[in-house]
Structures are given as C-alpha cells and as structure tokens.
Design an enzyme around this catalytic site. Structure first.
Site: not given
Ligand code: RB5
Length: 149
Positions: A8, A65-67, A98, A133
């Site tokens: 974004d 995205c931003g975070t 994993h 795993h």
C-alpha cells in the site's frame, strides 16, 4: 522461484526496491501494485498476492504496508497462506525454517530499505526444515480446514 509483490502507500518505495533487488538476483517477480504512491486499502492488495499463491502462479509473496501488520492480518485469512510480519533477521529466517511461511510482511515505516532487502534475501533463500515442524504446520492447516474452530 516466482515472487508476488504488493504494497500500500506505506510500503511503496520498499516494494520497488525489493522488486529491483529480486530481479537483479534472478528471481521472477509479479508486481501486484500499487504502481503510484496513492492511498489504498491494504486488504485489496493482500488479496491479489494471496490469490496468486493459492493458484500456484507464484511461489512466495512479499507484502509491505506501513507496519507489516495489516497486510499480515489480511493475508492470514486466506486458505493456505502463512504470512509473517518480520522486522529483524532471526524471525525472517526462522519463519521459513520452522513455519514454512509463504508470505513475508514488512513495515515500510518500521525498517529501512537496507534491512528490508536483507530480510527479503533470507526469506527467499531459506528452506523449510520439515520434520517435527511439518507436524505443527499441519496442525495450523487442520485448524484452517475446521473453519478456525
Ligand atoms: C496506512 O496508513 C497504514 O495503516 C497501513 O499501511 C498499515 O500500516 C496497516 O497495518
């Protein structure tokens, strides 16, 4: 390996740098946008990248995205998607080893482009360890197949 990319407005410059880096290193890239820096809703882009993995068009994806968090929340709603939001090297490596993560989510406002390229490198080069795993990943799939109940 074919990598689906999407972002974004919070990850636009990172996405372009990652695209250039991957192609320079011999990876096929499909860029699902955005193609200009304007505000969009990250779930719309997450959906395009996830569908390309579900259909087998792409092997792995990177969403920015931003975070990195919004993209990961949206991506993990799609069947067969294991998306991990990472901002440091250990997580980017171990989510492949994993968790067999098939989407890496990055925060364009959290990490610089240099770190984003290093995490990208770890994500595309690290193989899943399997073994014990695999059983755990299978249990995630079972939860998904039971409708999350
Ligand atoms: C957009 O402003 C921002 O909310 C988005 O990029 C992302 O950080 C959401 O998780």
């Amino acid at each position: 390996m074919k990598i689906a990319l999407g972002c974004d407005h919070g990850g636009f410059s990172h996405k372009n740098a990652i695209s250039e880096y991957l192609q320079k290193n011999g990876y096929d890239v499909i860029d699902f946008g955005i193609y200009e820096e304007k505000a969009v809703d990250y779930p719309d882009i997450a959906q395009k990248v996830c569908r390309s993995i579900q259909s087998g068009e792409c092997d792995r994806g990177i969403l920015i995205c931003g975070t990195g968090i919004g993209m990961s929340l949206a991506a993990n709603k799609f069947k067969g998607i294991r998306a991990a939001a990472c901002s440091e090297h250990f997580s980017a490596k171990y989510t492949r080893l994993h968790n067999d993560a098939n989407i890496l989510c990055l925060g364009g406002r959290v990490i610089g482009i240099g770190t984003a390229l290093e995490l990208t490198d770890l994500f595309v080069k690290t193989d899943f360890e399997g073994g014990r795993h695999q059983n755990r990943v299978n249990k995630i799939t079972e939860i998904e197949n039971n409708g999350g109940i």
